[in-house]
Scaffold this motif. Structure first.
Motif, PDB file in Angstrom:
ATOM      1  N   SER A 248     -19.262  21.824  12.522  1.00 17.46           N
ATOM      2  CA  SER A 248     -20.370  21.883  11.581  1.00 17.46           C
ATOM      3  C   SER A 248     -21.675  22.168  12.327  1.00 17.46           C
ATOM      4  O   SER A 248     -21.954  21.548  13.359  1.00 17.46           O
ATOM      5  CB  SER A 248     -20.494  20.562  10.819  1.00 17.46           C
ATOM      6  OG  SER A 248     -21.657  20.583  10.003  1.00 17.46           O
ATOM      7  N   PRO A 249     -22.510  23.095  11.810  1.00 20.44           N
ATOM      8  CA  PRO A 249     -23.787  23.379  12.465  1.00 20.44           C
ATOM      9  C   PRO A 249     -24.872  22.376  12.106  1.00 20.44           C
ATOM     10  O   PRO A 249     -26.006  22.487  12.591  1.00 20.44           O
ATOM     11  CB  PRO A 249     -24.139  24.768  11.913  1.00 20.44           C
ATOM     12  CG  PRO A 249     -23.521  24.798  10.553  1.00 20.44           C
ATOM     13  CD  PRO A 249     -22.262  23.988  10.655  1.00 20.44           C
ATOM     14  N   PHE A 250     -24.530  21.385  11.275  1.00 19.42           N
ATOM     15  CA  PHE A 250     -25.531  20.438  10.788  1.00 19.42           C
ATOM     16  C   PHE A 250     -25.351  19.083  11.474  1.00 19.42           C
ATOM     17  O   PHE A 250     -24.239  18.713  11.867  1.00 19.42           O
ATOM     18  CB  PHE A 250     -25.413  20.277   9.274  1.00 19.42           C
ATOM     19  CG  PHE A 250     -25.447  21.591   8.538  1.00 19.42           C
ATOM     20  CD1 PHE A 250     -26.565  22.391   8.586  1.00 19.42           C
ATOM     21  CD2 PHE A 250     -24.337  22.019   7.811  1.00 19.42           C
ATOM     22  CE1 PHE A 250     -26.603  23.611   7.925  1.00 19.42           C
ATOM     23  CE2 PHE A 250     -24.360  23.221   7.145  1.00 19.42           C
ATOM     24  CZ  PHE A 250     -25.488  24.023   7.198  1.00 19.42           C
ATOM     25  N   PRO A 251     -26.439  18.311  11.606  1.00 17.17           N
ATOM     26  CA  PRO A 251     -26.339  16.976  12.224  1.00 17.17           C
ATOM     27  C   PRO A 251     -25.503  16.025  11.372  1.00 17.17           C
ATOM     28  O   PRO A 251     -25.358  16.219  10.163  1.00 17.17           O
ATOM     29  CB  PRO A 251     -27.802  16.522  12.313  1.00 17.17           C
ATOM     30  CG  PRO A 251     -28.527  17.332  11.286  1.00 17.17           C
ATOM     31  CD  PRO A 251     -27.822  18.647  11.223  1.00 17.17           C
ATOM     32  N   ALA A 252     -24.982  15.004  12.023  1.00 14.50           N
ATOM     33  CA  ALA A 252     -24.097  14.058  11.336  1.00 14.50           C
ATOM     34  C   ALA A 252     -24.808  13.321  10.215  1.00 14.50           C
ATOM     35  O   ALA A 252     -24.179  12.920   9.232  1.00 14.50           O
ATOM     36  CB  ALA A 252     -23.526  13.064  12.343  1.00 14.50           C
ATOM     37  N   ASN A 253     -26.117  13.129  10.341  1.00 10.51           N
ATOM     38  CA  ASN A 253     -26.865  12.396   9.320  1.00 10.51           C
ATOM     39  C   ASN A 253     -27.524  13.326   8.309  1.00 10.51           C
ATOM     40  O   ASN A 253     -28.479  12.937   7.612  1.00 10.51           O
ATOM     41  CB  ASN A 253     -27.927  11.511   9.972  1.00 10.51           C
ATOM     42  CG  ASN A 253     -28.924  12.334  10.793  1.00 10.51           C
ATOM     43  OD1 ASN A 253     -28.720  13.521  11.032  1.00 10.51           O
ATOM     44  ND2 ASN A 253     -29.996  11.676  11.234  1.00 10.51           N
ATOM     45  N   GLU A 254     -27.041  14.556   8.188  1.00 14.58           N
ATOM     46  CA  GLU A 254     -27.592  15.531   7.240  1.00 14.58           C
ATOM     47  C   GLU A 254     -27.452  15.007   5.812  1.00 14.58           C
ATOM     48  O   GLU A 254     -26.353  14.665   5.368  1.00 14.58           O
ATOM     49  CB  GLU A 254     -26.841  16.858   7.383  1.00 14.58           C
ATOM     50  CG  GLU A 254     -27.165  17.885   6.327  1.00 14.58           C
ATOM     51  CD  GLU A 254     -28.631  18.278   6.330  1.00 14.58           C
ATOM     52  OE1 GLU A 254     -29.260  18.170   5.262  1.00 14.58           O
ATOM     53  OE2 GLU A 254     -29.130  18.667   7.405  1.00 14.58           O
ATOM     54  N   PRO A 255     -28.598  14.899   5.061  1.00 19.32           N
ATOM     55  CA  PRO A 255     -28.529  14.322   3.704  1.00 19.32           C
ATOM     56  C   PRO A 255     -28.100  15.313   2.625  1.00 19.32           C
ATOM     57  O   PRO A 255     -27.629  14.887   1.571  1.00 19.32           O
ATOM     58  CB  PRO A 255     -29.965  13.850   3.462  1.00 19.32           C
ATOM     59  CG  PRO A 255     -30.806  14.806   4.279  1.00 19.32           C
ATOM     60  CD  PRO A 255     -29.980  15.141   5.486  1.00 19.32           C
ATOM     61  N   ALA A 256     -28.277  16.622   2.856  1.00 19.59           N
ATOM     62  CA  ALA A 256     -27.982  17.596   1.805  1.00 19.59           C
ATOM     63  C   ALA A 256     -26.491  17.584   1.484  1.00 19.59           C
ATOM     64  O   ALA A 256     -25.652  17.800   2.375  1.00 19.59           O
ATOM     65  CB  ALA A 256     -28.413  18.999   2.237  1.00 19.59           C
TER      66      ALA A 256
END
Length: 276
Positions: A248-256
Protein backbone atom coordinates in the motif's frame (compact mmCIF):
# COMPACT_ATOMS: atom_id res chain seq x y z
CA UNK A 1 -19.00 -80.50 -39.57
CA UNK A 2 -21.24 -77.64 -40.78
CA UNK A 3 -22.68 -77.28 -37.30
CA UNK A 4 -19.20 -77.02 -35.76
CA UNK A 5 -18.17 -74.49 -38.38
CA UNK A 6 -21.32 -72.48 -37.70
CA UNK A 7 -20.68 -72.53 -33.95
CA UNK A 8 -17.05 -71.46 -34.48
CA UNK A 9 -17.95 -68.43 -36.59
CA UNK A 10 -20.82 -67.50 -34.31
CA UNK A 11 -18.54 -67.63 -31.27
CA UNK A 12 -15.87 -65.58 -33.05
CA UNK A 13 -18.38 -62.89 -33.95
CA UNK A 14 -19.58 -62.74 -30.36
CA UNK A 15 -16.04 -62.33 -29.07
CA UNK A 16 -15.35 -59.48 -31.52
CA UNK A 17 -18.68 -57.85 -30.60
CA UNK A 18 -17.90 -57.88 -26.87
CA UNK A 19 -14.37 -56.56 -27.44
CA UNK A 20 -15.70 -53.63 -29.44
CA UNK A 21 -18.43 -52.97 -26.88
CA UNK A 22 -15.82 -52.84 -24.14
CA UNK A 23 -13.59 -50.43 -26.06
CA UNK A 24 -16.26 -47.93 -27.10
CA UNK A 25 -16.81 -46.40 -23.62
CA UNK A 26 -13.05 -46.12 -23.15
CA UNK A 27 -12.58 -44.29 -26.42
CA UNK A 28 -15.58 -42.03 -25.92
CA UNK A 29 -14.83 -41.00 -22.35
CA UNK A 30 -11.07 -40.75 -22.68
CA UNK A 31 -10.67 -42.69 -19.46
CA UNK A 32 -7.42 -44.59 -19.51
CA UNK A 33 -4.80 -45.87 -17.15
CA UNK A 34 -2.10 -43.39 -16.24
CA UNK A 35 0.63 -45.70 -17.55
CA UNK A 36 -0.49 -46.42 -21.12
CA UNK A 37 2.46 -46.89 -23.43
CA UNK A 38 0.51 -48.08 -26.45
CA UNK A 39 -2.75 -47.84 -28.34
CA UNK A 40 -5.46 -49.38 -26.09
CA UNK A 41 -7.41 -50.56 -29.13
CA UNK A 42 -4.62 -52.38 -30.99
CA UNK A 43 -1.95 -52.94 -28.36
CA UNK A 44 0.72 -51.60 -30.72
CA UNK A 45 3.35 -49.10 -29.62
CA UNK A 46 2.76 -45.73 -31.21
CA UNK A 47 5.69 -44.27 -33.18
CA UNK A 48 6.33 -40.65 -32.25
CA UNK A 49 8.44 -37.83 -33.55
CA UNK A 50 9.77 -37.30 -30.01
CA UNK A 51 10.95 -40.86 -29.36
CA UNK A 52 14.43 -40.36 -30.80
CA UNK A 53 15.05 -37.03 -29.06
CA UNK A 54 13.64 -37.59 -25.55
CA UNK A 55 15.99 -38.96 -22.90
CA UNK A 56 14.68 -41.48 -20.41
CA UNK A 57 13.92 -40.67 -16.82
CA UNK A 58 11.55 -38.96 -14.38
CA UNK A 59 10.81 -35.27 -14.98
CA UNK A 60 8.87 -32.74 -12.92
CA UNK A 61 7.56 -29.21 -13.46
CA UNK A 62 5.24 -26.99 -11.44
CA UNK A 63 3.79 -23.48 -11.53
CA UNK A 64 5.57 -20.71 -9.62
CA UNK A 65 2.46 -19.30 -7.93
CA UNK A 66 -0.91 -20.38 -6.60
CA UNK A 67 -3.66 -19.47 -9.04
CA UNK A 68 -6.77 -17.42 -8.31
CA UNK A 69 -8.56 -20.57 -7.10
CA UNK A 70 -5.79 -21.20 -4.57
CA UNK A 71 -4.09 -24.11 -6.36
CA UNK A 72 -0.63 -24.69 -7.80
CA UNK A 73 -0.14 -27.38 -10.44
CA UNK A 74 2.63 -29.99 -10.42
CA UNK A 75 3.19 -32.46 -13.25
CA UNK A 76 5.37 -35.56 -13.20
CA UNK A 77 6.20 -37.49 -16.37
CA UNK A 78 8.17 -40.71 -16.82
CA UNK A 79 9.87 -41.39 -20.16
CA UNK A 80 11.06 -44.85 -21.20
CA UNK A 81 12.65 -45.69 -24.54
CA UNK A 82 11.99 -42.12 -25.64
CA UNK A 83 8.23 -42.46 -25.04
CA UNK A 84 6.02 -40.79 -22.40
CA UNK A 85 4.82 -43.77 -20.37
CA UNK A 86 3.47 -42.30 -17.13
CA UNK A 87 1.72 -39.01 -16.36
CA UNK A 88 0.53 -37.61 -13.04
CA UNK A 89 -0.90 -34.14 -12.36
CA UNK A 90 -1.50 -32.74 -8.89
CA UNK A 91 -3.21 -29.50 -7.94
CA UNK A 92 -2.09 -28.52 -4.47
CA UNK A 93 -3.66 -25.91 -2.20
CA UNK A 94 -1.93 -23.72 0.37
CA UNK A 95 -2.52 -26.34 3.06
CA UNK A 96 -0.57 -28.80 0.83
CA UNK A 97 -3.75 -30.80 0.21
CA UNK A 98 -4.23 -32.57 -3.13
CA UNK A 99 -7.33 -31.23 -4.91
CA UNK A 100 -8.54 -34.80 -5.49
CA UNK A 101 -8.79 -35.26 -1.71
CA UNK A 102 -10.77 -32.05 -1.11
CA UNK A 103 -14.49 -32.64 -0.72
CA UNK A 104 -17.02 -30.32 -2.28
CA UNK A 105 -17.38 -28.29 -5.46
CA UNK A 106 -13.69 -28.50 -6.38
CA UNK A 107 -14.14 -32.13 -7.46
CA UNK A 108 -17.43 -31.90 -9.36
CA UNK A 109 -19.02 -28.85 -10.95
CA UNK A 110 -21.96 -28.37 -13.29
CA UNK A 111 -20.22 -26.79 -16.30
CA UNK A 112 -17.49 -29.44 -16.53
CA UNK A 113 -17.66 -31.39 -19.80
CA UNK A 114 -16.56 -34.65 -18.10
CA UNK A 115 -17.96 -36.39 -15.03
CA UNK A 116 -15.59 -35.06 -12.37
CA UNK A 117 -12.05 -33.93 -11.59
CA UNK A 118 -10.61 -37.45 -11.69
CA UNK A 119 -12.10 -38.06 -15.12
CA UNK A 120 -10.72 -34.70 -16.28
CA UNK A 121 -7.20 -35.74 -15.29
CA UNK A 122 -7.57 -39.12 -16.99
CA UNK A 123 -8.75 -37.44 -20.19
CA UNK A 124 -5.66 -35.22 -20.20
CA UNK A 125 -3.38 -38.17 -19.43
CA UNK A 126 -4.96 -40.20 -22.20
CA UNK A 127 -4.54 -37.47 -24.82
CA UNK A 128 -0.88 -36.92 -23.95
CA UNK A 129 -0.03 -40.63 -23.79
CA UNK A 130 -1.65 -41.34 -27.14
CA UNK A 131 -0.45 -38.26 -29.02
CA UNK A 132 2.91 -37.83 -27.23
CA UNK A 133 2.49 -34.15 -28.14
CA UNK A 134 1.10 -31.40 -25.84
CA UNK A 135 0.15 -29.31 -28.88
CA UNK A 136 -2.49 -31.90 -29.78
CA UNK A 137 -4.31 -31.68 -26.45
CA UNK A 138 -7.63 -29.84 -26.57
CA UNK A 139 -8.82 -27.69 -23.67
CA UNK A 140 -11.74 -29.33 -21.88
CA UNK A 141 -14.89 -27.26 -21.53
CA UNK A 142 -15.39 -26.03 -17.98
CA UNK A 143 -11.74 -26.66 -17.06
CA UNK A 144 -9.82 -24.43 -19.44
CA UNK A 145 -7.28 -23.26 -16.87
CA UNK A 146 -6.39 -26.74 -15.66
CA UNK A 147 -6.15 -27.96 -19.27
CA UNK A 148 -3.89 -25.08 -20.27
CA UNK A 149 -1.65 -25.57 -17.23
CA UNK A 150 -1.34 -29.26 -18.10
CA UNK A 151 -0.30 -28.40 -21.67
CA UNK A 152 2.21 -25.76 -20.54
CA UNK A 153 3.77 -28.06 -17.94
CA UNK A 154 3.94 -30.94 -20.44
CA UNK A 155 5.71 -28.76 -23.00
CA UNK A 156 8.19 -27.56 -20.38
CA UNK A 157 8.96 -31.15 -19.35
CA UNK A 158 9.54 -32.24 -22.96
CA UNK A 159 12.05 -29.41 -23.29
CA UNK A 160 13.82 -30.81 -20.23
CA UNK A 161 13.70 -34.35 -21.64
CA UNK A 162 15.34 -33.26 -24.89
CA UNK A 163 18.32 -32.11 -22.82
CA UNK A 164 18.14 -34.93 -20.28
CA UNK A 165 17.79 -32.34 -17.48
CA UNK A 166 16.13 -34.05 -14.52
CA UNK A 167 16.14 -31.02 -12.20
CA UNK A 168 12.56 -30.01 -11.28
CA UNK A 169 11.55 -26.60 -12.65
CA UNK A 170 8.88 -23.97 -12.05
CA UNK A 171 7.23 -22.24 -14.98
CA UNK A 172 5.74 -18.78 -15.51
CA UNK A 173 1.98 -18.57 -16.09
CA UNK A 174 -0.56 -15.88 -16.90
CA UNK A 175 -2.86 -15.34 -13.91
CA UNK A 176 -5.76 -13.01 -13.19
CA UNK A 177 -6.98 -12.49 -9.61
CA UNK A 178 -10.22 -10.88 -8.46
CA UNK A 179 -10.15 -9.53 -4.90
CA UNK A 180 -13.05 -8.16 -2.85
CA UNK A 181 -12.83 -6.29 0.46
CA UNK A 182 -15.43 -6.05 3.19
CA UNK A 183 -18.09 -3.34 2.82
CA UNK A 184 -17.68 -0.03 4.66
CA UNK A 185 -20.43 1.76 6.61
CA UNK A 186 -21.80 3.23 3.35
CA UNK A 187 -22.04 -0.20 1.73
CA UNK A 188 -19.07 0.21 -0.63
CA UNK A 189 -16.82 -2.79 -1.25
CA UNK A 190 -13.39 -2.58 -2.82
CA UNK A 191 -12.96 -4.60 -6.05
CA UNK A 192 -9.43 -5.20 -7.29
CA UNK A 193 -8.49 -7.14 -10.43
CA UNK A 194 -4.84 -7.90 -11.14
CA UNK A 195 -3.23 -9.73 -14.06
CA UNK A 196 0.28 -11.18 -14.01
CA UNK A 197 2.44 -12.56 -16.78
CA UNK A 198 4.94 -14.63 -14.86
CA UNK A 199 6.40 -12.36 -12.17
CA UNK A 200 5.31 -9.16 -13.95
CA UNK A 201 2.21 -7.24 -12.86
CA UNK A 202 0.63 -6.45 -16.22
CA UNK A 203 -2.54 -4.61 -15.19
CA UNK A 204 -4.35 -3.50 -12.06
CA UNK A 205 -7.89 -2.12 -11.85
CA UNK A 206 -9.69 -0.87 -8.75
CA UNK A 207 -13.17 0.40 -7.99
CA UNK A 208 -15.58 0.58 -5.07
CA UNK A 209 -19.12 -0.57 -5.69
CA UNK A 210 -22.34 -0.94 -3.71
CA UNK A 211 -23.30 -4.49 -4.69
CA UNK A 212 -27.03 -4.00 -4.07
CA UNK A 213 -27.44 -1.39 -6.81
CA UNK A 214 -24.12 -1.50 -8.68
CA UNK A 215 -23.26 2.11 -7.84
CA UNK A 216 -19.60 2.87 -8.63
CA UNK A 217 -17.56 5.34 -6.57
CA UNK A 218 -15.54 6.22 -9.69
CA UNK A 219 -18.45 8.41 -10.75
CA UNK A 220 -18.43 10.49 -7.56
CA UNK A 221 -16.33 13.16 -5.83
CA UNK A 222 -15.56 13.72 -2.16
CA UNK A 223 -16.84 17.28 -1.69
CA UNK A 224 -14.93 17.80 1.56
CA UNK A 225 -11.54 17.21 -0.10
CA UNK A 226 -12.49 17.72 -3.77
CA UNK A 227 -11.16 14.23 -4.47
CA UNK A 228 -12.27 12.76 -7.78
CA UNK A 229 -12.28 9.04 -7.14
CA UNK A 230 -11.89 8.12 -10.79
CA UNK A 231 -8.59 10.00 -10.95
CA UNK A 232 -7.47 8.69 -7.54
CA UNK A 233 -8.09 5.04 -8.43
CA UNK A 234 -6.34 5.40 -11.79
CA UNK A 235 -3.32 7.03 -10.16
CA UNK A 236 -2.81 4.47 -7.42
CA UNK A 237 -3.21 1.47 -9.75
CA UNK A 238 -0.85 2.93 -12.38
CA UNK A 239 1.70 3.57 -9.65
CA UNK A 240 1.52 -0.08 -8.57
CA UNK A 241 2.08 -1.30 -12.14
CA UNK A 242 4.97 1.13 -12.66
CA UNK A 243 6.71 0.24 -9.41
CA UNK A 244 5.68 -3.44 -9.56
CA UNK A 245 4.78 -3.17 -5.89
CA UNK A 246 1.80 -4.70 -4.13
CA UNK A 247 2.45 -2.73 -0.95
CA UNK A 248 0.00 0.00 0.00
CA UNK A 249 1.34 3.49 -0.86
CA UNK A 250 -0.56 4.96 2.10
CA UNK A 251 0.48 5.14 5.78
CA UNK A 252 -0.95 2.61 8.21
CA UNK A 253 -2.93 5.31 10.03
CA UNK A 254 -4.53 6.66 6.82
CA UNK A 255 -8.11 7.76 7.73
CA UNK A 256 -9.61 7.86 4.22
CA UNK A 257 -11.83 4.74 3.88
CA UNK A 258 -11.06 4.41 0.13
CA UNK A 259 -7.33 4.20 0.79
CA UNK A 260 -7.87 1.77 3.66
CA UNK A 261 -9.94 -0.56 1.45
CA UNK A 262 -7.38 -0.34 -1.36
CA UNK A 263 -4.61 -1.31 1.06
CA UNK A 264 -6.72 -4.23 2.31
CA UNK A 265 -7.29 -5.44 -1.27
CA UNK A 266 -3.53 -5.32 -1.93
CA UNK A 267 -2.93 -7.37 1.22
CA UNK A 268 -5.46 -10.00 0.09
CA UNK A 269 -3.86 -10.03 -3.37
CA UNK A 270 -0.43 -10.70 -1.85
CA UNK A 271 -1.92 -13.65 0.03
CA UNK A 272 -3.57 -15.01 -3.11
CA UNK A 273 -0.43 -14.48 -5.23
CA UNK A 274 1.71 -16.60 -2.92
CA UNK A 275 4.69 -18.48 -4.39
CA UNK A 276 4.39 -22.26 -4.54
Amino acid sequence: MLKNKFNYHTGLRLIIFFLIAALIPLLLTGCAEKELINDPATGSILPTENSESLMDGQYSASTKYYDTRGYAQQLNILIKNGIITRVNLKEIDKNKADRLTVEGSDKTWTNLAVANLGTLYLRLYNELLLSQNPDEIDAISGATQTSERFVDLSAAILDLAEKGDHEPIKIDTFDTYSITSAADHDGYQGFLQASFNGTTLVSLNYDEIITEDGKSKRKSTDSSTSTEFNALFDTITKTAVTTQSLESPFPANEPAPEKVKYGECLRLLREARAPF
